[in-house]
Design an enzyme around this catalytic site. Structure first.
Site, PDB file in Angstrom:
ATOM      1  N   SER A  51       0.830  -1.208   0.000  1.00 44.71           N
ATOM      2  CA  SER A  51       0.000   0.000   0.000  1.00 44.71           C
ATOM      3  C   SER A  51       0.859   1.251   0.000  1.00 44.71           C
ATOM      4  O   SER A  51       0.521   2.247  -0.639  1.00 44.71           O
ATOM      5  CB  SER A  51      -0.951   0.001   1.199  1.00 44.71           C
ATOM      6  OG  SER A  51      -0.230  -0.086   2.413  1.00 44.71           O
ATOM      7  N   GLU A  52       2.009   1.233   0.719  1.00 43.97           N
ATOM      8  CA  GLU A  52       2.943   2.354   0.695  1.00 43.97           C
ATOM      9  C   GLU A  52       4.386   1.866   0.769  1.00 43.97           C
ATOM     10  O   GLU A  52       4.686   0.853   1.416  1.00 43.97           O
ATOM     11  CB  GLU A  52       2.696   3.330   1.854  1.00 43.97           C
ATOM     12  CG  GLU A  52       1.533   4.285   1.653  1.00 43.97           C
ATOM     13  CD  GLU A  52       0.272   3.793   2.326  1.00 43.97           C
ATOM     14  OE1 GLU A  52      -0.793   4.376   2.099  1.00 43.97           O
ATOM     15  OE2 GLU A  52       0.359   2.813   3.087  1.00 43.97           O
ATOM     16  N   THR A  53       5.248   2.612   0.104  1.00 45.95           N
ATOM     17  CA  THR A  53       6.699   2.462   0.190  1.00 45.95           C
ATOM     18  C   THR A  53       7.265   3.842   0.470  1.00 45.95           C
ATOM     19  O   THR A  53       6.826   4.826  -0.135  1.00 45.95           O
ATOM     20  CB  THR A  53       7.280   1.908  -1.123  1.00 45.95           C
ATOM     21  OG1 THR A  53       6.715   0.623  -1.385  1.00 45.95           O
ATOM     22  CG2 THR A  53       8.789   1.781  -1.059  1.00 45.95           C
ATOM     23  N   PHE A  71       5.038   6.908  -1.143  1.00 43.43           N
ATOM     24  CA  PHE A  71       4.432   6.559  -2.424  1.00 43.43           C
ATOM     25  C   PHE A  71       3.517   5.348  -2.266  1.00 43.43           C
ATOM     26  O   PHE A  71       3.862   4.366  -1.604  1.00 43.43           O
ATOM     27  CB  PHE A  71       5.501   6.241  -3.468  1.00 43.43           C
ATOM     28  CG  PHE A  71       6.157   7.452  -4.052  1.00 43.43           C
ATOM     29  CD1 PHE A  71       5.787   7.934  -5.288  1.00 43.43           C
ATOM     30  CD2 PHE A  71       7.138   8.126  -3.340  1.00 43.43           C
ATOM     31  CE1 PHE A  71       6.390   9.064  -5.832  1.00 43.43           C
ATOM     32  CE2 PHE A  71       7.753   9.253  -3.866  1.00 43.43           C
ATOM     33  CZ  PHE A  71       7.376   9.723  -5.112  1.00 43.43           C
ATOM     34  N   HIS A  82       0.772   4.779   8.976  1.00 45.29           N
ATOM     35  CA  HIS A  82       1.647   3.631   9.208  1.00 45.29           C
ATOM     36  C   HIS A  82       3.013   3.818   8.540  1.00 45.29           C
ATOM     37  O   HIS A  82       4.029   3.388   9.092  1.00 45.29           O
ATOM     38  CB  HIS A  82       0.942   2.308   8.838  1.00 45.29           C
ATOM     39  CG  HIS A  82       1.245   1.715   7.514  1.00 45.29           C
ATOM     40  ND1 HIS A  82       0.581   2.082   6.367  1.00 45.29           N
ATOM     41  CD2 HIS A  82       2.139   0.757   7.152  1.00 45.29           C
ATOM     42  CE1 HIS A  82       1.047   1.376   5.347  1.00 45.29           C
ATOM     43  NE2 HIS A  82       2.000   0.555   5.792  1.00 45.29           N
TER      44      HIS A  82
END
Length: 281
Positions: A51-53, A71, A82
């Protein structure tokens, strides 16, 4: 001109808002990203398929310990919960040391403070960019997407601190967990759904978060922060409470919310380092 050759960079993957691996919300962190461009970051974020990096950079403003860019698989966010906690944990694990008592993260939403309570981290909820009730037509559409009658929505509000969350409240946690939504009815909306647990169960309420593309997010710090701000604006709340999220996805998300003597809302939880190594970028 030939493209520069990829080089190994320190990399970590963490589970956030859970005390055990594979029970919270995963996050990938590239710890040496100072020479990466936006296209590089987006490519890596799309490849990790999380979901995010996040990408760690030197700070660009006084007072920050580091800068982070966040991103999703399809674009950049100014703030997310998170990723804030997971990035702070990865930075500390890699040897980062805050200049002051608290960690200060620079991101698209400004400077975010992160405090340490033993091994647990918590971020100060940023101001809401948008609050107040949703338009009635949108509430009707959200109810249709969730598969419930309009009358099942007891309250609703914007809870947007960057990602664009909306939140609706149902009668209880059981109703939230029973949802079988058809998200094609609300394909572009970011919708959080909350319902209170029965008294005496421990956690105060259950949350589910639905994002564009028909995705359910396991545990969502930004949404939890927005919900806390909404609830406090509605009336008295305890000085601290726990919210659960991810139950419907077989996760064990536990979000700890507290309000200090200045009125600052802190949103925290456990973080578990699950993967450590290098990534070629």
């Amino acid at each position: 001109m030939p493209l520069p050759a990829p080089r190994p960079r320190r990399f970590a993957q963490l589970d956030v808002f859970a005390a055990r691996p594979q029970r919270g919300n995963p996050l990938a962190v590239v710890l040496e990203a100072e020479d990466l461009g936006v296209a590089d970051m987006q490519r890596v974020a799309s490849w990790t398929n999380l979901s995010e990096t996040t990408f760690l950079l030197p700070p660009s403003v006084p007072g920050a310990d580091y800068r982070v860019r966040i991103f999703t698989r399809s674009g950049e966010l100014p703030f997310a919960g998170h990723p804030t906690l997971g990035t702070a944990r990865a930075w500390l694990h890699a040897g980062g040391a805050p200049a002051g008592e608290r960690i200060v993260q620079e991101c698209g939403a400004g400077l975010i403070e992160v405090r340490r309570d033993g091994d647990r981290l918590a971020f100060a909820a940023p101001p809401l960019a948008r609050s107040g009730p949703l338009e009635e037509a949108e509430v009707v559409l959200i109810a249709e997407g969730l598969g419930v009658p309009r009358s099942a929505v007891l309250a609703h509000s914007w809870a947007d601190n960057g990602p664009g969350w909306r939140v609706v409240e149902l009668a209880g946690a059981e109703e939230v967990l029973a949802l079988t939504p058809d998200l094609s009815r609300i394909p572009e909306a970011k919708v959080g759904v909350m319902g209170r647990h029965r008294p005496g169960r421990g956690p105060l309420y259950e949350v589910r978060a639905f994002a564009p593309g028909g995705v359910e997010d396991p545990v969502t710090g930004s949404l939890q922060a927005g919900i806390a701000q909404w609830l406090l604006a509605r009336g008295p709340m305890p000085a601290q409470w726990t919210a659960t999220q991810g139950t419907a996805l077989d996760r064990e998300g536990r979000v700890q919310v507290s309000v200090d003597e200045t009125g600052t809302i802190w949103v925290g939880g456990d973080t578990v380092l699950t993967i450590e190594g290098t990534i070629l970028v």
